[in-house]
Enzyme design. Structure first.
Site, PDB file in Angstrom:
ATOM      1  N   HIS A  62     -31.841  21.914   0.283  1.00 46.56           N
ATOM      2  CA  HIS A  62     -32.848  20.976  -0.308  1.00 46.56           C
ATOM      3  C   HIS A  62     -31.933  19.671  -0.569  1.00 46.56           C
ATOM      4  CE1 HIS A  62     -35.418  24.267  -1.027  1.00 46.56           C
ATOM      5  NE2 HIS A  62     -34.488  25.066  -1.278  1.00 46.56           N
ATOM      6  N   PHE A  63     -32.269  18.682   0.220  1.00 45.75           N
ATOM      7  CA  PHE A  63     -31.471  17.445   0.359  1.00 45.75           C
ATOM      8  C   PHE A  63     -32.143  16.389  -0.353  1.00 45.75           C
ATOM      9  CE2 PHE A  63     -28.055  18.144   3.811  1.00 45.75           C
ATOM     10  CZ  PHE A  63     -27.254  19.320   2.987  1.00 45.75           C
ATOM     11  N   ASN A  94     -40.224  20.826   0.477  1.00 44.66           N
ATOM     12  CA  ASN A  94     -40.270  20.481  -1.167  1.00 44.66           C
ATOM     13  C   ASN A  94     -39.786  19.178  -1.425  1.00 44.66           C
ATOM     14  OD1 ASN A  94     -37.801  21.665  -1.224  1.00 44.66           O
ATOM     15  ND2 ASN A  94     -38.237  22.598  -3.229  1.00 44.66           N
ATOM     16  N   HIS A 236     -33.288  34.269   1.171  1.00 46.80           N
ATOM     17  CA  HIS A 236     -32.508  34.595  -0.151  1.00 46.80           C
ATOM     18  C   HIS A 236     -32.996  35.711  -0.606  1.00 46.80           C
ATOM     19  CE1 HIS A 236     -36.019  32.296  -1.450  1.00 46.80           C
ATOM     20  NE2 HIS A 236     -35.279  31.004  -1.589  1.00 46.80           N
ATOM     21  N   ASP A 309     -28.825  27.447   0.341  1.00 46.70           N
ATOM     22  CA  ASP A 309     -30.169  26.991  -0.609  1.00 46.70           C
ATOM     23  C   ASP A 309     -29.667  26.034  -1.536  1.00 46.70           C
ATOM     24  OD1 ASP A 309     -32.755  27.029  -1.809  1.00 46.70           O
ATOM     25  OD2 ASP A 309     -32.486  28.871  -2.902  1.00 46.70           O
ATOM     26  N   HIS A 313     -29.827  19.518  -8.834  1.00 45.88           N
ATOM     27  CA  HIS A 313     -30.734  18.953  -9.988  1.00 45.88           C
ATOM     28  C   HIS A 313     -29.416  18.297 -10.948  1.00 45.88           C
ATOM     29  CE1 HIS A 313     -34.357  20.987  -8.972  1.00 45.88           C
ATOM     30  NE2 HIS A 313     -33.633  22.226  -8.815  1.00 45.88           N
TER      31      HIS A 313
END
Ligand code: DOR
Length: 443
Positions: A62-63, A94, A236, A309, A313
């Site tokens: 998730h870059f 996302n 996952h 994954d 954050h």
């Protein structure tokens, strides 16, 4: 013409074998592999004692670009990836806005071509109302189609049974599923909130996002795939109980495959006490028994590939109480060293690790000419030293600036990473000007 690079005396790990020799890179590709190569090159690396692996191909990151770039962007997170020996990545949908059509995929590919340090591909997302766009998607321009059958960062939950039936029946390529049963999770969390208010301990995360929630959703996904003949890849896996739904053996020819992630293989529920929100991710890290079972499934091929994954954050976001703290960990920079700990501990052999991190991913996604140390293939390489290395010894390249591995030591370190024939990372430095290429798929 790209510069020629000669790596001498490496211990090459490839296709089940370890051999000592030289590897010559020319024009972005592996030109020769031989016990000794007698030629001149622009750059020579003495790799005596070091391991030379095909670079890791990470099927789940998730870059955060576009829209969430205060957490990370393609440039920052791909820098962290190459520092950790990851040479190719497949990014999740996302983002903000979510990647729900081919125009959004094209925009991401454009961004990555200008700024990615690693090779790249993008998954197309599913929503309740984009099934026509999904059915029309060109399988050669996307890595896969991603469905969140459990809610997570970004509100992309799809759990309407009619929509899922249509999706599994019509998806034109590999379908990747995040499986957690949302109603089970919501009920569990409501019960914990009733008892603890805002002070739910982070150690409750695997009880809220429970093994039962994973099993229910994964069972549904596998059942849908069997009925519709869908090519399904479940992401996952985090519990022992889900494993019975998958077959051991080589990835080639399987209709239903599975991924495990670094954190579920490395941490267990005893780590919540020290890490708190820094271990909160979806699906949750579960019990020690689950971890043992997952490691065994990786060794036997019941789990086909390992991804990260990687989900950055900020520390400020992570400082919130349980229900508000976002789920996800930055993992790319330390994934390979963390996985190599399993090799040092005798739990996995090195060729099997390479099979799950590189060969198997290339086969599963049908990636053209990557994932192996083979003459003629693209030179995507990770050169790894053994030793004793503090995580803190190197700066954290992920924009969020923290790692769940803080305070730990690893017995391996990525010395150099080569992406499509160019040095992207070398002796603790990010090499300027190295740009990855789009992955190509033979579909
Ligand atoms: O922990 C997670 N974080 N799991 C996901 O499925 C999404 C990810 C994120 O994007 O933050």
């Amino acid at each position: 013409m790209q510069a020629r690079l000669l790596i001498r005396n490496a211990r090459l790990v490839n296709e089940g074998r370890i051999t000592t020799g030289d590897l010559l890179v020319a024009d972005g590709r592996i030109d020769r592999i031989a016990p000794a190569i007698d030629t001149c090159a622009d750059t020579e690396i003495d790799a005596a004692g070091a391991w030379l692996l095909p670079g890791m191909i990470d099927d789940q990151v998730h870059f955060r670009e576009p829209g969430l770039t205060h957490k990370g962007c393609i440039a920052s997170e791909s820098a962290a990836a190459v520092a950790g020996g990851i040479t190719s990545f497949m990014d999740m949908p996302n983002t903000r806005p979510p990647t729900l059509d081919m125009a959004a995929v094209a925009a991401k590919r454009h961004l990555a071509a200008a700024s990615s340090h690693a090779n790249f591909a993008f998954h197309l997302g599913v929503s309740t109302d984009n099934l026509d766009a999904v059915a029309r998607a060109d399988p050669r321009l996307i890595a896969g189609v991603k469905v969140f059958m459990g809610a997570s960062t970004g509100n992309m939950l799809v759990d309407d049974p009619m929509v899922l039936e249509r999706l599994f029946a019509s998806v034109p390529t590999l379908l990747l599923a995040h499986c957690e049963h949302s109603q089970t999770i919501t009920a569990n969390e409501a019960e914990w909130r009733r008892q603890h208010g805002d002070a739910i301990p982070f150690a409750a995360h695997p009880l809220i996002r429970s093994a039962e929630a994973c099993l229910r959703s994964t069972t549904l996904a596998v059942d849908l795939a069997r009925r519709h003949g869908t090519r399904l890849h479940v992401l996952h896996l985090s519990t022992a109980r889900e494993l019975a739904l998958f077959e051991p053996g080589p990835v080639t020819g399987k209709q239903i495959t599975a991924e495990a992630c670094v954190h579920h293989l490395y941490f267990d529920d005893e780590d919540y006490e020290a890490l708190g929100s820094h271990l909160k991710c979806n699906p949750a890290v579960k019990s020690r028994d689950d971890r043992v079972a997952l490691r065994h499934a990786v060794a036997t091929g019941r789990i086909d590939v390992i991804g990260t994954d990687h989900a950055p954050h900020t520390l400020a976001e992570k400082a919130a109480p349980y229900s508000l703290a976002p789920a996800g960990l930055p993992l790319a920079q330390h994934a390979l060293p963390a996985l190599l700990e399993l090799v040092h501990d005798g739990l996995l052999d090195l060729p099997t690790l390479v099979a799950r991190c590189s060969h198997g991913v290339a086969e599963l996604f049908r990636i053209r000419e990557r994932g192996y140390l083979r003459e003629g293939y693209w030179a995507d390489l990770a050169l790894v030293d053994d030793g004793h290395f503090a995580v803190e010894a190197a700066p954290i390249l992920s924009r969020c600036g923290w790692t769940p591995f803080a305070g730990r030591h690893f017995r391996s370190r990525v010395r150099s990473t080569v992406v499509s024939g160019r040095l992207a990372w070398h002796r603790g430095c990010l090499m300027q000007g190295c740009r990855g290429l789009p992955l190509e798929f033979t579909r």
